[in-house]
Design a protein around this motif. Structure first.
Motif, short mmCIF file in Angstrom:
data_model
loop_
_atom_site.label_atom_id
_atom_site.label_comp_id
_atom_site.label_asym_id
_atom_site.label_seq_id
_atom_site.Cartn_x
_atom_site.Cartn_y
_atom_site.Cartn_z
N UNK A 1 67.99 -10.64 -53.81
CA UNK A 1 68.17 -11.70 -54.82
C UNK A 1 69.32 -12.63 -54.41
N UNK A 2 70.43 -12.04 -53.97
CA UNK A 2 71.59 -12.85 -53.56
C UNK A 2 71.25 -13.73 -52.36
N UNK A 3 70.58 -13.15 -51.36
CA UNK A 3 70.26 -13.90 -50.14
C UNK A 3 69.21 -14.99 -50.40
N UNK B 1 80.43 -6.96 -38.55
CA UNK B 1 81.20 -6.98 -39.80
C UNK B 1 80.91 -5.70 -40.58
N UNK B 2 81.86 -5.30 -41.40
CA UNK B 2 81.77 -4.07 -42.18
C UNK B 2 82.08 -4.42 -43.61
N UNK B 3 81.10 -4.28 -44.52
CA UNK B 3 81.30 -4.60 -45.93
C UNK B 3 81.15 -3.30 -46.72
N UNK B 4 82.15 -2.99 -47.53
CA UNK B 4 82.12 -1.74 -48.29
C UNK B 4 81.38 -1.89 -49.61
N UNK B 5 80.60 -0.82 -49.95
CA UNK B 5 79.95 -0.73 -51.26
C UNK B 5 80.94 -0.08 -52.21
N UNK B 6 80.94 -0.39 -53.48
CA UNK B 6 80.18 -1.48 -54.08
C UNK B 6 80.75 -2.81 -53.62
N UNK B 7 79.91 -3.83 -53.59
CA UNK B 7 80.34 -5.13 -53.09
C UNK B 7 80.02 -6.21 -54.12
N UNK B 8 80.69 -7.31 -54.02
CA UNK B 8 80.39 -8.48 -54.84
C UNK B 8 79.49 -9.40 -54.01
N UNK B 9 78.37 -9.86 -54.53
CA UNK B 9 77.49 -10.74 -53.75
C UNK B 9 78.21 -11.89 -53.04
N UNK B 10 79.20 -12.57 -53.66
CA UNK B 10 79.87 -13.65 -52.93
C UNK B 10 80.58 -13.17 -51.65
N UNK B 11 81.09 -11.94 -51.66
CA UNK B 11 81.76 -11.39 -50.47
C UNK B 11 80.72 -11.19 -49.36
#
Length: 122
Positions: free
Chosen positions: A20-22, A101-111
């Motif tokens: 949804x975000x993408x 890149x490494x994005x941690x859950x939970x995440x905010x869609x803008x991040x």
């Protein structure tokens, strides 16, 4: 031309959230439930980015990325690892196999969208 992103995560609800975000940001999205399914989707079509979970059944994220990077068509495709894992050792292991890149859950869609925008070539 729309940029295409492959999402690999065993959580259906998380794949939906990311999709949804993408899509809202104008990207095309292809989904896979684990690394094995994702490898089948790497059938020659162009992906501008892969977003993968680390811990999945059948084939985990690092093993999937290792196999993906062996394929000439996907050798230079950037990868974001989206995971609850945050240990420095895991991050170094990820970097060694080509994770950008490494994005941690939970995440905010803008991040996540910010990380995507930095890695998807214009």
């Amino acid at each position: 031309m729309e940029k295409s992103i492959l999402i690999v995560d065993d959580s259906f609800s998380l794949r939906q959230t990311i999709t949804i975000a993408l899509k809202g940001a104008g990207y095309q999205v292809v989904e896979a439930a684990d690394g094995k399914e994702a490898l089948k989707k790497l059938d020659g079509r162009k992906f501008n980015l892969v977003i993968s979970d680390l811990n999945m059944p059948n084939l985990d994220g690092l093993s999937f990325v290792r196999e993906m990077k062996q394929m000439p068509s996907y050798k230079f495709t950037p990868v974001i690892m989206l995971t609850t894992e945050s240990s420095e050792a895991r991050k170094q292991e990820g970097k060694a196999v080509g994770i950008r890149a490494w994005v941690n859950k939970p995440f905010q869609p803008p991040v996540l969208l910010d990380a995507v925008a930095k890695l998807v070539q214009p």
